[in-house]
Design a protein around this motif. Structure first.
Motif: not given
Length: 265
Positions: A229-232, A241-242, A257-258
């Motif tokens: 995801g965008f958060s890792g 989210s990818i 993204a982050g």
């Protein structure tokens, strides 16, 4: 090939046949609005019904989560995740970029089987956990490109929700400056499959659903890539989210993204 993968391949190919019978012959009245800017056709529904029939006949204890019909609970703890026609708007407009996506999550929640089928090109992407990823039975790998000037990146443009549009445009500009080009094809399943086979060097999209990405996530991972995801977080179901890419491109895209979506994570 396991019975699970054989079943998914059969279901995807039969659904693909249904799409080809109607591709290019839809009228405006054949497309219906599910919700704002989100369309469905009888072809979507017919494909999902056929896929569900095939899977249920082979594995009657399993559950099924489909884009059109929702969740049918099972007793086995396993769930098939189905997008019967990923790229419906493309299909409606006779733009030949759409796919059938089928994935199986096992009783532990791990992705075990994946199929993404592009019927127009007769391209069948398959994967089983720990067995690698394949395109028409030939093993595939993520790309080895590292030169920013050669990288081709895929994305999905927001089309229903706009509260994160500024963040998306900001990231789009950043990625555009650091790559050879960006493509928005309109089928996340294909974007991920193309990342798995090295056509794309990475892919990102914010706000996806399990049927959009499940099969593609396993394809990329089995092809030697990374997906979070965008958060890792590697649990892609925790936040829809990818970010997908190679060992080189994934961390670069994840950092962007982050930075740009910090307020939305």
């Amino acid at each position: 090939m396991s019975k699970e993968l054989e079943t998914a391949v059969q279901a995807a190919k039969e659904a693909g046949g249904i799409t080809l019978e109607k591709f290019g012959f839809l009228s405006e009245t054949d497309a219906h609005l599910k919700e704002y800017k989100d369309f469905v056709t009888e072809v979507d529904r017919a494909c999902e019904r056929r896929i569900a029939e095939i899977i249920s006949a082979a594995f009657p204890e399993d559950g099924l989560l489909g884009e059109e019909e929702g969740m049918a609970a099972g007793r086995s703890g396993r769930t098939w995740i189905v997008d019967p026609l990923d790229g419906t708007l493309n299909f409606i407009h006779a733009f030949p970029v759409f796919s059938i996506s089928i994935a199986l999550r096992d009783e532990t929640g791990s992705l075990a089987v994946a199929v993404v089928y592009q019927p127009v090109l007769n391209e069948l992407f398959t994967a089983e956990k720990g067995q690698g990823a394949f395109l028409n039975s030939r093993r595939i790998h993520v790309s080895s490109r590292t030169d920013p000037g050669h990288l081709l990146i895929a994305t999905g443009i927001p089309f229903k929700e706009y509260h994160y549009l500024d963040a998306y445009v900001s990231m789009l500009k950043d990625v555009a400056r650091g790559s050879a080009g960006i493509r928005r094809a309109g089928s996340a399943a294909l974007d991920l499959a193309y990342t798995a086979c090295g056509r794309f060097d990475a892919f990102w999209e914010y706000k996806l659903f399990p049927w959009d990405f499940s099969a593609g996530v396993l394809l990329v991972r089995e092809a030697g890539g990374a997906v979070t995801g965008f958060s890792g977080n590697e649990d892609v179901y925790a936040h829809h989210s990818i970010v997908a890419g190679t060992p080189h491109t994934h961390p670069l895209l994840l950092a962007k993204a982050g930075e740009h979506f910090r307020e939305h994570l």
